[in-house]
Design a protein around this motif. Structure first.
Motif, PDB file in Angstrom:
ATOM      1  N   SER A  32     -11.868   9.428   1.726  1.00 31.86           N
ATOM      2  CA  SER A  32     -11.845   8.386   2.747  1.00 31.86           C
ATOM      3  C   SER A  32     -11.229   8.984   4.004  1.00 31.86           C
ATOM      4  N   LEU A  33     -11.379   8.317   5.130  1.00 35.10           N
ATOM      5  CA  LEU A  33     -10.724   8.786   6.345  1.00 35.10           C
ATOM      6  C   LEU A  33      -9.208   8.749   6.193  1.00 35.10           C
ATOM      7  N   VAL A  34      -8.703   7.696   5.526  1.00 31.29           N
ATOM      8  CA  VAL A  34      -7.262   7.540   5.324  1.00 31.29           C
ATOM      9  C   VAL A  34      -6.967   7.355   3.847  1.00 31.29           C
ATOM     10  N   GLY A  35      -5.980   8.096   3.349  1.00 31.92           N
ATOM     11  CA  GLY A  35      -5.582   8.008   1.951  1.00 31.92           C
ATOM     12  C   GLY A  35      -4.661   9.170   1.618  1.00 31.92           C
ATOM     13  N   PRO A  36      -4.106   9.217   0.428  1.00 32.21           N
ATOM     14  CA  PRO A  36      -3.268  10.359   0.027  1.00 32.21           C
ATOM     15  C   PRO A  36      -4.082  11.654   0.058  1.00 32.21           C
ATOM     16  N   ARG A  63      -1.177   7.605  -7.188  1.00 33.43           N
ATOM     17  CA  ARG A  63      -1.669   7.981  -5.854  1.00 33.43           C
ATOM     18  C   ARG A  63      -3.187   8.117  -5.862  1.00 33.43           C
ATOM     19  N   HIS A  64      -3.759   8.247  -7.064  1.00 38.30           N
ATOM     20  CA  HIS A  64      -5.205   8.377  -7.195  1.00 38.30           C
ATOM     21  C   HIS A  64      -5.893   7.037  -7.453  1.00 38.30           C
ATOM     22  N   ASP A  65      -5.183   5.941  -7.254  1.00 41.42           N
ATOM     23  CA  ASP A  65      -5.815   4.623  -7.391  1.00 41.42           C
ATOM     24  C   ASP A  65      -6.777   4.359  -6.233  1.00 41.42           C
ATOM     25  N   VAL A  66      -6.636   5.129  -5.161  1.00 40.20           N
ATOM     26  CA  VAL A  66      -7.538   5.020  -4.014  1.00 40.20           C
ATOM     27  C   VAL A  66      -8.146   6.398  -3.739  1.00 40.20           C
ATOM     28  N   ARG A  67      -9.192   6.432  -2.919  1.00 47.86           N
ATOM     29  CA  ARG A  67      -9.784   7.717  -2.562  1.00 47.86           C
ATOM     30  C   ARG A  67      -8.787   8.557  -1.763  1.00 47.86           C
ATOM     31  N   PRO A  68      -8.771   9.866  -1.971  1.00 51.63           N
ATOM     32  CA  PRO A  68      -7.926  10.738  -1.141  1.00 51.63           C
ATOM     33  C   PRO A  68      -8.436  10.715   0.291  1.00 51.63           C
ATOM     34  N   GLY A  69      -7.559  11.055   1.242  1.00 54.28           N
ATOM     35  CA  GLY A  69      -7.923  10.918   2.642  1.00 54.28           C
ATOM     36  C   GLY A  69      -7.880  12.192   3.461  1.00 54.28           C
ATOM     37  N   ARG A 109      -4.763   0.431 -10.218  1.00 48.56           N
ATOM     38  CA  ARG A 109      -4.679  -0.887  -9.601  1.00 48.56           C
ATOM     39  C   ARG A 109      -6.017  -1.179  -8.950  1.00 48.56           C
ATOM     40  N   MET A 110      -6.636  -2.291  -9.304  1.00 41.44           N
ATOM     41  CA  MET A 110      -7.945  -2.629  -8.767  1.00 41.44           C
ATOM     42  C   MET A 110      -7.798  -3.241  -7.376  1.00 41.44           C
ATOM     43  N   PRO A 111      -8.700  -2.884  -6.439  1.00 51.26           N
ATOM     44  CA  PRO A 111      -8.620  -3.446  -5.089  1.00 51.26           C
ATOM     45  C   PRO A 111      -8.777  -4.957  -5.106  1.00 51.26           C
ATOM     46  N   TYR A 117       1.336   3.708   0.508  1.00 49.31           N
ATOM     47  CA  TYR A 117       0.006   3.461   1.054  1.00 49.31           C
ATOM     48  C   TYR A 117      -0.878   2.742   0.041  1.00 49.31           C
ATOM     49  N   VAL A 118      -0.852   3.193  -1.200  1.00 44.37           N
ATOM     50  CA  VAL A 118      -1.664   2.558  -2.242  1.00 44.37           C
ATOM     51  C   VAL A 118      -1.348   1.072  -2.348  1.00 44.37           C
ATOM     52  N   ASP A 119      -0.080   0.725  -2.203  1.00 45.99           N
ATOM     53  CA  ASP A 119       0.343  -0.672  -2.308  1.00 45.99           C
ATOM     54  C   ASP A 119       0.091  -1.462  -1.026  1.00 45.99           C
ATOM     55  N   ASN A 120      -0.263  -0.778   0.060  1.00 44.77           N
ATOM     56  CA  ASN A 120      -0.455  -1.459   1.346  1.00 44.77           C
ATOM     57  C   ASN A 120      -1.727  -0.964   2.033  1.00 44.77           C
ATOM     58  N   CYS A 121      -2.795  -0.859   1.256  1.00 43.44           N
ATOM     59  CA  CYS A 121      -4.063  -0.355   1.776  1.00 43.44           C
ATOM     60  C   CYS A 121      -4.792  -1.487   2.504  1.00 43.44           C
TER      61      CYS A 121
END
Length: 230
Positions: free
Chosen positions: A127-131, A149-155, A10-12, A180-184
């Motif tokens: 990232s500071l916050v992420g999976p 869960r890897h659509d964003v940087r791990p935290g 999913r693209m930001p 979290y990925v859906d509500n970043c």
């Protein structure tokens, strides 16, 4: 490990995800590295004295999916060492609970062992916050949905960590990760960041019910699991 089927992340969409979040990661991790330098030094000396060398534990972990390839970027995670290298008669490492010393437990309970991950954040691996970044060996075991869960940087910390950490079941952990990925958003990151300090004060969720750390992930149900490419 054979190549996995590519995933379409999913693209930001928002400005925070695309620009602000990474800028905050760089500024805050750099500031923390400077301000916590004495803590780093003392912790490193204690690890060297109690557990020996190497002081820093390194392990390959999967990061955010590369949109160009559909594959997770693999990076080297840094943590302060918390376990001995004790082995059984067969030469294999002993279970975690037998290698995790009281000193190592103290490091984990205060999350001081996680401090070197600030370098990973500054480098852009995390990232500071992420999976939380898990093991590379788990990748073929994920369902197609769990892999997002890897659509964003791990935290360094994450929504699953403030909702039970290692004390919750794997399916719940992944559910929180995907939430979290859906509500970043900035509001979500701030909420996780504040809750993290409360968790650290209580020192809760460090161990699962069956393990000194977290039991291994056995895989998603077969009907939902990603197959490996030939």
């Amino acid at each position: 490990m054979a190549a996995l089927p590519p995933v379409e992340p999913r693209m930001p969409e928002g400005l925070y995800e695309r620009r602000v979040k990474r800028a905050l990661d760089v500024v805050l991790s750099a500031a923390a590295l400077v301000l916590l330098a004495p803590v780093f030094g003392v912790t490193a000396l204690l690890v060297r004295a109690r557990l020996g060398s190497p002081v820093v534990f390194r392990q390959r972990r999967p990061g955010m999916v590369d949109p160009a390839t559909g594959q997770e970027r693999i990076f080297e995670l840094y943590k302060f060492r918390t376990m001995t290298d004790a082995r059984g008669e067969d030469g294999e490492l002993l279970p975690d609970e037998e290698r995790l010393t009281p000193f190592g437990r103290a490091l984990r309970s205060t999350s001081l062992d996680e401090l070197p991950e600030l370098v990973n954040i500054l480098r852009g691996d995390m990232s500071l916050v992420g999976p939380r970044p898990l093991l590379v060996s788990y990748l073929p075991l994920y369902s197609e949905e769990q892999r997002h869960r890897h659509d964003v940087r791990p935290g360094l910390t994450g929504w699953a960590q403030v909702n039970g950490r290692n004390a919750i079941k794997w399916e719940d952990k992944f559910r929180y990760d995907l939430e979290y990925v859906d509500n970043c958003t900035f509001a979500m990151d701030l909420k996780v960041f504040i809750a993290t300090f409360k968790i650290l004060l209580r020192r809760s969720g460090i161990s699962s019910e069956t393990s000194a750390t977290m039991e291994r992930f056995a895989g998603a149900p077969e009907e939902g699991k990603q197959g490996e490419a030939a």
